[in-house]
Structures are given as structure tokens and as C-alpha cells.
Design a protein around this motif. Structure first.
Motif, PDB file in Angstrom:
ATOM      1  N   MET A   1     -21.756 -36.121 -28.821  1.00  0.00           N
ATOM      2  CA  MET A   1     -21.809 -34.823 -28.126  1.00  0.00           C
ATOM      3  C   MET A   1     -22.727 -34.924 -26.917  1.00  0.00           C
ATOM      4  SD  MET A   1     -22.838 -31.119 -29.702  1.00  0.00           S
ATOM      5  CE  MET A   1     -22.839 -29.668 -28.656  1.00  0.00           C
ATOM      6  N   THR A   2     -22.300 -34.427 -25.778  1.00  0.00           N
ATOM      7  CA  THR A   2     -23.095 -34.502 -24.553  1.00  0.00           C
ATOM      8  C   THR A   2     -24.192 -33.451 -24.577  1.00  0.00           C
ATOM      9  OG1 THR A   2     -21.148 -35.212 -23.343  1.00  0.00           O
ATOM     10  CG2 THR A   2     -23.013 -34.460 -22.043  1.00  0.00           C
ATOM     11  N   SER A   3     -25.437 -33.866 -24.333  1.00  0.00           N
ATOM     12  CA  SER A   3     -26.552 -32.916 -24.338  1.00  0.00           C
ATOM     13  C   SER A   3     -26.532 -32.103 -23.062  1.00  0.00           C
ATOM     14  CB  SER A   3     -27.891 -33.665 -24.447  1.00  0.00           C
ATOM     15  OG  SER A   3     -28.178 -34.336 -23.233  1.00  0.00           O
ATOM     16  N   SER A   4     -27.231 -30.928 -23.102  1.00  0.00           N
ATOM     17  CA  SER A   4     -27.283 -30.079 -21.912  1.00  0.00           C
ATOM     18  C   SER A   4     -28.036 -30.769 -20.803  1.00  0.00           C
ATOM     19  CB  SER A   4     -27.934 -28.731 -22.251  1.00  0.00           C
ATOM     20  OG  SER A   4     -29.251 -28.919 -22.728  1.00  0.00           O
ATOM     21  N   ARG A   5     -29.022 -31.642 -21.154  1.00  0.00           N
ATOM     22  CA  ARG A   5     -29.747 -32.336 -20.100  1.00  0.00           C
ATOM     23  C   ARG A   5     -28.841 -33.312 -19.361  1.00  0.00           C
ATOM     24  NH1 ARG A   5     -35.503 -34.624 -21.640  1.00  0.00           N
ATOM     25  NH2 ARG A   5     -35.618 -32.432 -22.199  1.00  0.00           N
ATOM     26  N   GLU A   6     -27.871 -33.893 -20.089  1.00  0.00           N
ATOM     27  CA  GLU A   6     -26.912 -34.773 -19.438  1.00  0.00           C
ATOM     28  C   GLU A   6     -25.928 -33.971 -18.595  1.00  0.00           C
ATOM     29  OE1 GLU A   6     -26.661 -38.425 -22.684  1.00  0.00           O
ATOM     30  OE2 GLU A   6     -25.460 -36.621 -22.971  1.00  0.00           O
ATOM     31  N   ARG A   7     -25.594 -32.763 -19.057  1.00  0.00           N
ATOM     32  CA  ARG A   7     -24.658 -31.940 -18.305  1.00  0.00           C
ATOM     33  C   ARG A   7     -25.299 -31.410 -17.021  1.00  0.00           C
ATOM     34  NH1 ARG A   7     -23.661 -29.807 -23.448  1.00  0.00           N
ATOM     35  NH2 ARG A   7     -24.759 -27.877 -22.901  1.00  0.00           N
ATOM     36  N   LEU A   8     -26.578 -31.006 -17.108  1.00  0.00           N
ATOM     37  CA  LEU A   8     -27.258 -30.478 -15.937  1.00  0.00           C
ATOM     38  C   LEU A   8     -27.595 -31.609 -14.973  1.00  0.00           C
ATOM     39  CD1 LEU A   8     -29.697 -27.935 -17.630  1.00  0.00           C
ATOM     40  CD2 LEU A   8     -27.716 -27.388 -16.225  1.00  0.00           C
ATOM     41  N   LYS A   9     -27.390 -31.342 -13.699  1.00  0.00           N
ATOM     42  CA  LYS A   9     -27.720 -32.328 -12.679  1.00  0.00           C
ATOM     43  C   LYS A   9     -29.021 -31.904 -12.017  1.00  0.00           C
ATOM     44  CE  LYS A   9     -22.869 -33.429 -11.718  1.00  0.00           C
ATOM     45  NZ  LYS A   9     -21.785 -33.456 -10.697  1.00  0.00           N
ATOM     46  N   TRP A  10     -30.103 -32.537 -12.436  1.00  0.00           N
ATOM     47  CA  TRP A  10     -31.408 -32.155 -11.908  1.00  0.00           C
ATOM     48  C   TRP A  10     -31.557 -32.637 -10.473  1.00  0.00           C
ATOM     49  CZ3 TRP A  10     -33.137 -28.636 -14.885  1.00  0.00           C
ATOM     50  CH2 TRP A  10     -32.951 -28.707 -16.267  1.00  0.00           C
ATOM     51  N   THR A  11     -32.048 -31.753  -9.627  1.00  0.00           N
ATOM     52  CA  THR A  11     -32.267 -32.120  -8.229  1.00  0.00           C
ATOM     53  C   THR A  11     -33.585 -32.879  -8.105  1.00  0.00           C
ATOM     54  OG1 THR A  11     -33.498 -30.107  -7.687  1.00  0.00           O
ATOM     55  CG2 THR A  11     -31.090 -30.007  -7.519  1.00  0.00           C
ATOM     56  N   ASP A  12     -33.771 -33.528  -6.961  1.00  0.00           N
ATOM     57  CA  ASP A  12     -35.037 -34.231  -6.728  1.00  0.00           C
ATOM     58  C   ASP A  12     -36.204 -33.248  -6.741  1.00  0.00           C
ATOM     59  OD1 ASP A  12     -33.730 -36.645  -6.527  1.00  0.00           O
ATOM     60  OD2 ASP A  12     -33.635 -36.617  -4.325  1.00  0.00           O
ATOM     61  N   GLU A  13     -35.966 -32.033  -6.230  1.00  0.00           N
ATOM     62  CA  GLU A  13     -37.035 -31.027  -6.233  1.00  0.00           C
ATOM     63  C   GLU A  13     -37.446 -30.678  -7.659  1.00  0.00           C
ATOM     64  OE1 GLU A  13     -36.087 -28.540  -2.115  1.00  0.00           O
ATOM     65  OE2 GLU A  13     -35.245 -27.859  -4.017  1.00  0.00           O
ATOM     66  N   GLN A  14     -36.476 -30.490  -8.531  1.00  0.00           N
ATOM     67  CA  GLN A  14     -36.791 -30.155  -9.923  1.00  0.00           C
ATOM     68  C   GLN A  14     -37.511 -31.308 -10.614  1.00  0.00           C
ATOM     69  OE1 GLN A  14     -32.689 -29.080 -10.867  1.00  0.00           O
ATOM     70  NE2 GLN A  14     -33.357 -26.997 -11.387  1.00  0.00           N
ATOM     71  N   LYS A  15     -37.097 -32.514 -10.327  1.00  0.00           N
ATOM     72  CA  LYS A  15     -37.762 -33.683 -10.922  1.00  0.00           C
ATOM     73  C   LYS A  15     -39.203 -33.787 -10.438  1.00  0.00           C
ATOM     74  CE  LYS A  15     -33.441 -36.340 -11.280  1.00  0.00           C
ATOM     75  NZ  LYS A  15     -32.677 -37.493 -10.727  1.00  0.00           N
ATOM     76  N   ASP A  16     -39.420 -33.501  -9.156  1.00  0.00           N
ATOM     77  CA  ASP A  16     -40.786 -33.553  -8.610  1.00  0.00           C
ATOM     78  C   ASP A  16     -41.680 -32.501  -9.262  1.00  0.00           C
ATOM     79  OD1 ASP A  16     -40.084 -35.608  -6.927  1.00  0.00           O
ATOM     80  OD2 ASP A  16     -39.818 -34.333  -5.153  1.00  0.00           O
ATOM     81  N   ILE A  17     -41.124 -31.314  -9.475  1.00  0.00           N
ATOM     82  CA  ILE A  17     -41.901 -30.235 -10.113  1.00  0.00           C
ATOM     83  C   ILE A  17     -42.263 -30.646 -11.536  1.00  0.00           C
ATOM     84  CG2 ILE A  17     -41.773 -27.863 -10.973  1.00  0.00           C
ATOM     85  CD1 ILE A  17     -39.882 -27.332  -8.516  1.00  0.00           C
ATOM     86  N   ARG A  18     -41.310 -31.200 -12.252  1.00  0.00           N
ATOM     87  CA  ARG A  18     -41.547 -31.600 -13.648  1.00  0.00           C
ATOM     88  C   ARG A  18     -42.579 -32.727 -13.740  1.00  0.00           C
ATOM     89  NH1 ARG A  18     -39.141 -34.854 -18.009  1.00  0.00           N
ATOM     90  NH2 ARG A  18     -38.807 -33.507 -19.842  1.00  0.00           N
ATOM     91  N   ALA A  19     -42.539 -33.623 -12.771  1.00  0.00           N
ATOM     92  CA  ALA A  19     -43.431 -34.791 -12.823  1.00  0.00           C
ATOM     93  C   ALA A  19     -44.822 -34.499 -12.285  1.00  0.00           C
ATOM     94  CB  ALA A  19     -42.806 -35.944 -12.038  1.00  0.00           C
ATOM     95  N   CYS A  20     -44.993 -33.396 -11.572  1.00  0.00           N
ATOM     96  CA  CYS A  20     -46.278 -33.103 -10.933  1.00  0.00           C
ATOM     97  C   CYS A  20     -47.369 -32.899 -11.993  1.00  0.00           C
ATOM     98  CB  CYS A  20     -46.158 -31.858 -10.060  1.00  0.00           C
ATOM     99  SG  CYS A  20     -47.675 -31.460  -9.172  1.00  0.00           S
ATOM    100  N   GLU A  21     -48.496 -33.555 -11.822  1.00  0.00           N
ATOM    101  CA  GLU A  21     -49.588 -33.471 -12.785  1.00  0.00           C
ATOM    102  C   GLU A  21     -50.782 -32.703 -12.244  1.00  0.00           C
ATOM    103  OE1 GLU A  21     -50.579 -37.202 -14.544  1.00  0.00           O
ATOM    104  OE2 GLU A  21     -48.501 -37.746 -14.953  1.00  0.00           O
ATOM    105  N   SER A  22     -50.610 -32.003 -11.139  1.00  0.00           N
ATOM    106  CA  SER A  22     -51.682 -31.175 -10.599  1.00  0.00           C
ATOM    107  C   SER A  22     -51.998 -30.033 -11.567  1.00  0.00           C
ATOM    108  CB  SER A  22     -51.274 -30.602  -9.239  1.00  0.00           C
ATOM    109  OG  SER A  22     -52.250 -29.695  -8.768  1.00  0.00           O
ATOM    110  N   ASP A  23     -53.267 -29.626 -11.629  1.00  0.00           N
ATOM    111  CA  ASP A  23     -53.667 -28.548 -12.532  1.00  0.00           C
ATOM    112  C   ASP A  23     -53.182 -27.172 -12.068  1.00  0.00           C
ATOM    113  OD1 ASP A  23     -54.914 -30.241 -14.269  1.00  0.00           O
ATOM    114  OD2 ASP A  23     -56.921 -29.952 -13.431  1.00  0.00           O
ATOM    115  N   ARG A  24     -52.911 -27.043 -10.771  1.00  0.00           N
ATOM    116  CA  ARG A  24     -52.485 -25.766 -10.204  1.00  0.00           C
ATOM    117  C   ARG A  24     -51.245 -26.002  -9.350  1.00  0.00           C
ATOM    118  NH1 ARG A  24     -55.606 -24.645 -13.545  1.00  0.00           N
ATOM    119  NH2 ARG A  24     -57.626 -23.571 -13.387  1.00  0.00           N
ATOM    120  N   VAL A  25     -50.107 -25.434  -9.781  1.00  0.00           N
ATOM    121  CA  VAL A  25     -48.845 -25.649  -9.068  1.00  0.00           C
ATOM    122  C   VAL A  25     -48.169 -24.300  -8.829  1.00  0.00           C
ATOM    123  CG1 VAL A  25     -46.581 -26.759  -9.089  1.00  0.00           C
ATOM    124  CG2 VAL A  25     -48.543 -27.906 -10.162  1.00  0.00           C
ATOM    125  N   ILE A  26     -47.759 -24.066  -7.598  1.00  0.00           N
ATOM    126  CA  ILE A  26     -46.938 -22.903  -7.280  1.00  0.00           C
ATOM    127  C   ILE A  26     -45.608 -23.401  -6.720  1.00  0.00           C
ATOM    128  CG2 ILE A  26     -46.626 -20.925  -5.736  1.00  0.00           C
ATOM    129  CD1 ILE A  26     -49.532 -20.293  -6.023  1.00  0.00           C
TER     130      ILE A  26
END
Length: 642
Positions: free
Chosen positions: A1-26
Motif C-alpha cells: 500500500m502506498t503511504s501518504s508521504r509517498e503520494r505527496l510531493k514535497w517541495t524544496d521549500e517544505q523540505k527546508d522548513i522541515r529540516a530547519c533546526e533554528s529555535d525560532r522559525v516563521i
């Protein structure tokens, strides 16, 4: 069964937000850019990096926002047992829980105006008496103020959300001039002061305790405690110490001073707590509830510290043909999913009838040959709800079901019910209101007429008589009693208008309305100028509708049938949406129609107007239609004509 994460196509912007380790992010997001999904995606990243899900606060501003969070967690494949550990809720619920811990008791919370109606009406009576003694003539609200309750509560929400009084002066005193300087009417602030005294009390002469709370009050009460010189807690038992490792705030553009005060202290008390805020600063409309784009701009930097700002420009709601002009209008980068196709129409509609035909054509197009096809994804987004009268009438006549969102149907508007009642008496017609509409009509008439019945000890007793009277009894006896006891000029005006209407001529109706002076009466029973403007607009719409009928009694007969039709219509799920632009925020539709985008009425450099247009424009998925009159296109449409 295909997972929703495989179905969703994450953009580079979304990946950058997820990977950001700053304590304060807007995250500075665009409309339709999957803000909540991106927030959930980032939360899953925090958990993968070792964050304890029990110590992550996921906050939104409304219950639908909380449900959107829950749906987003499923989309990003967060396991259910992990989701159950997350602390997800509204900011208001979070603050209420912290206050309950601090106060040791659960305070009644009302989410509907009806729950606090009596408290507001009592505050009006007390405020009027005190104001007249000290500042004669400055208190502008007459009668019980029942029709002003919802408007006052919205004003109170803005006062509380903006913490206007606390920020103005530690020793603020209420005077007409100080009220003006604060940007509110003296009447509103006078009632607010007495309402707050009614809402809270002091125990044994010290320590404020809320008796009840309305929407936003928990956040306001907690914020006031946090800035108090003598708070009822110490650092060791601080109510905001919750062991949080991360706070994620969705729809950050709705942040106000009360919320920000809580947020700032929450991050301060929970040392090392990370923060992610996601919002679209262009969606701040009319500072509702005190919302302020300041917190997504310089405010956060000044009050908390400079955050890492990341963009979220890819909209998934609509295609390039809408994203490109919207980005040009908002002066910011706007990308769109290449797989989505959207279209923009700009049509000339010189009369209300031409606007109505645009809506009918859209409805017929959606229905095609199938009467049961979906109409719910067709929305008409209105700048002024009072302008909906003719549109509603048209839809009723055409048997097109609809639902109003953010405003009352013209059949329920108090000024329309008041005029209907007087006309029914003038032409001596019986039973001109359905059972459910009769009570509202009697109350509206009482409020516009004013007065207390002879022999009634107070307004409360008059209200009981009004509510219990049959339609015949109200028209024959109660109304006559009110007219004898109200101001002489008001009684003469109403009786003169009824005499004009007694000949049953529809051609005389404009003269009847002029003689009645509904707008002047409205200024005495509403506190907001916008409410008075809507009264004028809806009465104008009613006069235009009346032209379709041969006599006053035929108009009244038709309105009675529309009452019954409205009741039947409310049982249907498949309805066209008529919404204020403000109420449409957070929603989306296949086809959105924005009528009346004209120069002089919907344009200019005001941030409120620009943001209102931005919100309306960004609601459509597939088709966006604007209308304007010949030669009067709003400057806002320039970007959509290129």
C-alpha cells in the motif's frame, strides 16, 4: 500500500522548513500553500529528531483549525499512537486549561452570543445611567440595546485582543476624548467597562475571579495576569510552565496582542522551547479580534528575537493563471502547481440584475442537466452583506437553494422585520409572519420603536409581554402601547409612515421608508457605523425587490412564503454559498464570484481593503469571477487584466 508521504510531493521549500533546526522559525506562506500540512510535516520531523510528542504544543485559533491539524497528521503518516500524545488544541482552550489550574475551578465558557446576551444588556443599562450623570448626551445607545449585542461583543473582542486599554495607559480613565484617542466609541467603552465588572468579581476584596468567559476571554484574562505587577503566582508555580519542547502556531496571521503576550511568556518560561509559526500576513482583515500583522513582521523580532524566516510560495489551491496575478497584486513570489488549471473572468455588470444573471449562469453551469449536482462549491463573496437582498430574492424566485455565511438572511434582518410589521399593520393584513420569524419581528419592532409598556415595571417585563403576545395581539395592543410611551417624534414618524402605507400602493413605499427614517432610528440602536450602513443597504435592496410586486400586501404575501421556503431550504445540504469575505477566510470553493469590484468602493491603498481583496481572490480553486460597472473597474483588478 502506498503511504501518504509517498503520494505527496514535497517541495524544496517544505523540505527546508522541515529540516530547519533554528529555535525560532516563521514560515511566510501564501494562500493555499498547505500551511497546516507543512506544519504537520515539520512536527513529524521534530519527532524523528528525538522530540517528545507529549511536549509538542500544536495550536490553532479555531476548532476547524484543530480538525485541519488532525487531518494533516494523517496525511503526513504520523502514527495514531503518536498523534494521541501530541497536545493539539486552540489557543483559547490552552489558556482556559492553564487558568483552571491556577484558579482551581472551572469557569463557565459561552461560545454563542445568546449565552452572554443578558450580561451585555445589563451592562448597557448601567453604563447609560452612569454616562448620563457624568457626560450628558455622549451615550448614543437607546432602548435595551438588544440589537447591538453582537456588534458590541465583536468590539469587545477587538478591545481585548489588542489589549488596547492596557497598552494605552496604566491609569486609563474613560472620557469621550480618551475613547476617541483609543479608536473606539465612548458608548462601546462605557458598556465594556460595566460588562467586565459583571463578568468578573473580587473575592474578599482581593483577587479577581471570572464568573463566566466568552470567546477570547481566557486568553485575555491570562494575558492580563501575565503583565500584572502582582500576579497570583510565582516563577516556581508559573501557569505556563508545561515542559514544552516545541510550540507550533498555525494561522499566525490571526495573532493579536493577548495571544502574543501568552506566547512570549510561554517561550520564556519553557527554557529551550523551539517555535514554529506559519501564516500569511496578507490575510489580516480589519484587525478582527485585534489581529495584527506586526507579529509576523518586526514585532516578533522586537519582542522575542530575530527568527529564521522561510518562504512557502507554492500554492496547491489554484493554478498559475490565478497565482501569477495574485502574486503581482500582493507584491510577493507566488508559484503554483503546474498540474492545476484555473481561470479568471472579469465581467461588466452594470445593474444588480446583471450580477444576478452571472450567479444564475454559474449555478446552471454547475448543475448542467442534473438537478442534484453540487452547488456547495459555488460561492458569492460579498464586500457588504446588506447588498445581498436582491441576490437572495432572485435565488428564491429561481428556486436556487442558498446559505448565508457570516451574516443574516434579509428575511431575518431586524430592519426588514420592523418594516414588514409596520406595513402589515398599515394595510391590516393578518398572519404575515411564520411562527419562527414572529418572535424576531416583534423584538425588532420593539427595539426600533423603543419605549416601555404602560404598567410594566421595567424593560424585562415589557420583553416578556412582547415575547408572549400573539401576532394579532402585538399589532393591535402591544405596538400601540409602545407608540404611546416612546418619544413623541419617533411615534409621529412611525404613525405618519403607516398612514402613507395604508393605501396599499407599492409606488408609495419609498416615501413610506423616507418618512419612517429607518437609518436615523438605526443610529440609536446600533453602536457601529458599519451596522447602520448595512441597515441602509438592506432597506435599499428591499425597495428594489418591492418593484417586482403590484401592491404592499402582495409583497408581504411573498415574504411570508419566502419565510416558509427558507425553513425548507435550511434542510438541504446542496446550496450556493453567500458569504462575507471575512467569513470566507480559511475556506475554498471550485468557483468564487466577487461582485462589485468598483473604483471608489473596493480599491485604494488601505491595508484592510487590500487584504480583504486578497482573501476573496485566493478562495477559488478552478474559476474566479469578478464583476464591475462600466468604466469603474477597481485599481485592484489591474493585475488580473494583464
Amino acid at each position: 500500500m502506498t503511504s501518504s508521504r509517498e503520494r505527496l510531493k514535497w517541495t524544496d521549500e517544505q523540505k527546508d522548513i522541515r529540516a530547519c533546526e533554528s529555535d525560532r522559525v516563521i514560515v511566510e506562506a501564501n494562500a493555499g500553500a498547505a500551511k497546516t500540512t507543512t506544519a504537520a510535516f515539520t512536527i513529524s520531523g521534530l519527532i524523528e529528531r528525538g522530540a517528545n510528542p507529549k511536549k509538542i504544543l500544536s495550536l490553532s485559533f479555531t476548532e476547524p483549525g484543530v480538525k485541519a491539524f488532525e487531518a494533516a497528521f494523517a496525511r503526513v503518516d504520523l502514527p495514531r499512537d503518536v498523534v494521541r500524545q501530541l497536545r493539539v488544541g486552540t489557543v483559547e482552550d490552552f489558556c482556559a486549561a492553564r487558568l483552571e489550574r491556577l484558579e482551581g475551578t472551572r469557569v463557565r465558557r459561552d461560545k454563542r452570543p445568546e449565552g452572554v446576551r443578558n450580561a451585555v444588556i445589563d451592562a448597557i443599562a448601567i453604563a447609560r445611567e452612569l454616562a448620563e450623570a457624568r457626560y450628558p448626551g455622549e451615550f448614543s445607545l437607546y432602548g435595551t440595546g438588544e440589537l447591538a449585542v453582537e456588534g458590541l461583543l465583536e468590539e469587545f473582542s477587538q478591545i481585548k485582543g489588542s489589549m488596547a486599554i492596557q497598552r494605552a495607559d496604566e491609569y486609563f480613565s474613560l472620557t469621550p476624548q480618551n475613547a476617541c484617542d483609543l479608536g473606539f466609541s465612548f458608548t462601546t467603552l462605557a458598556v465594556f467597562r460595566e460588562y467586565e465588572r459583571e463578568r468578573t468579581t473580587f473575592l474578599d476584596g482581593e483577587g479577581e475571579q471570572a464568573r463566566f468567559r466568552y470567546r477570547g476571554d481566557a486568553t485575555y484574562d491570562l494575558a492580563r495576569l501575565l503583565i500584572s505587577d502582582d500576579p497570583p503566582f510565582s516563577w516556581e508555580n508559573h501557569p505556563l510552565w508545561v515542559g514544552a519542547e516545541a510550540v507550533v502556531l498555525d494561522e499566525m496571521h490571526d495573532c493579536n496582542w493577548a495571544i502574543f503576550t501568552v506566547l512570549k511568556k510561554l517561550l520564556e518560561v519553557n527554557d529551550g522551547c523551539a517555535f514554529l509559526g506559519v501564516g500569511d500576513r496578507d490575510q489580516v482583515i480589519h484587525a478582527r479580534d485585534g489581529a495584527d500583522s506586526y507579529f509576523m513582521k518586526d514585532g516578533f523580532d522586537i519582542e522575542i528575537g530575530e527568527p529564521k524566516r522561510l518562504p512557502l510560495t507554492m500554492t496547491h489551491r489554484f493554478g498559475e493563471s490565478l497565482a501569477r496575478p495574485l502574486g503581482s497584486f500582493a507584491n510577493k513570489a507566488y508559484a503554483a502547481n503546474k498540474d492545476r488549471e484555473s481561470a479568471v473572468e472579469v465581467k461588466v455588470a452594470n445593474t444588480a440584475e446583471e450580477v444576478l444573471h452571472v450567479v444564475e449562469e454559474a449555478a446552471r453551469s454547475r448543475r448542467g442537466l442534473d438537478e442534484d449536482s453540487d452547488l456547495q462549491d459555488l460561492a458569492v463573496l460579498l464586500r457588504h452583506p446588506g447588498s445581498a437582498v436582491e441576490l437572495e430574492h432572485f435565488l428564491i424566485v429561481k428556486n436556487l437553494p442558498y446559505e448565508t455565511v457570516g451574516f443574516k438572511s434579509f428575511l431575518e434582518r431586524p430592519e426588514v422585520l420592523f418594516v414588514r410589521m409596520l406595513l402589515a399593520v398599515a394595510v391590516d393584513l393578518q398572519a404575515k409572519f411564520g411562527t419562527e420569524m414572529l418572535l424576531a419581528a416583534k423584538r425588532a419592532t420593539w427595539q426600533f420603536v423603543g419605549g416601555t409598556l404602560p404598567g410594566a415595571g421595567d424593560a424585562g417585563e415589557t420583553e416578556r409581554v412582547v415575547d408572549s403576545a400573539s401576532e394579532e395581539n402585538f399589532r393591535s395592543f402591544v405596538l400601540q402601547g409602545l407608540l404611546r410611551e416612546t418619544g413623541r417624534s419617533v411615534a409621529e414618524r412611525i404613525l405618519g409612515a403607516m398612514a402613507l402605507a395604508s393605501n396599499n400602493s407599492i409606488a408609495d413605499l419609498p416615501r413610506v421608508v423616507t418618512a419612517l427614517g429607518v437609518n436615523d432610528l438605526a443610529r440609536k440602536i446600533f453602536v457601529r457605523s458599519s451596522d447602520v450602513e448595512e441597515v441602509e443597504s438592506s432597506i435599499t435592496g428591499l425597495l428594489n425587490v418591492a418593484k417586482e410586486y403590484a401592491s404592499i400586501d402582495s409583497l408581504l404575501d411573498a415574504l411570508l412564503q419566502y419565510d416558509y421556503a427558507a425553513k425548507a431550504r435550511s434542510q438541504k445540504e446542496n446550496r450556493i454559498i453567500l458569504s462575507t469575505i471575512e467569513a470566507s477566510k480559511g475556506l475554498e470553493f471550485d468557483h468564487a464570484i466577487v461582485p462589485g469590484v468598483n473604483a471608489g468602493s473596493f480599491d485604494g491603498n488601505s491595508p484592510d481593503e487590500r487584504n480583504l481583496f486578497y482573501v476573496a481572490t485566493s478562495r477559488a480553486r478552478n474559476l474566479l469571477t469578478f464583476t464591475h460597472t462600466t468604466g469603474r473597474a477597481s485599481s485592484f483588478l489591474a493585475s488580473f487584466r494583464r
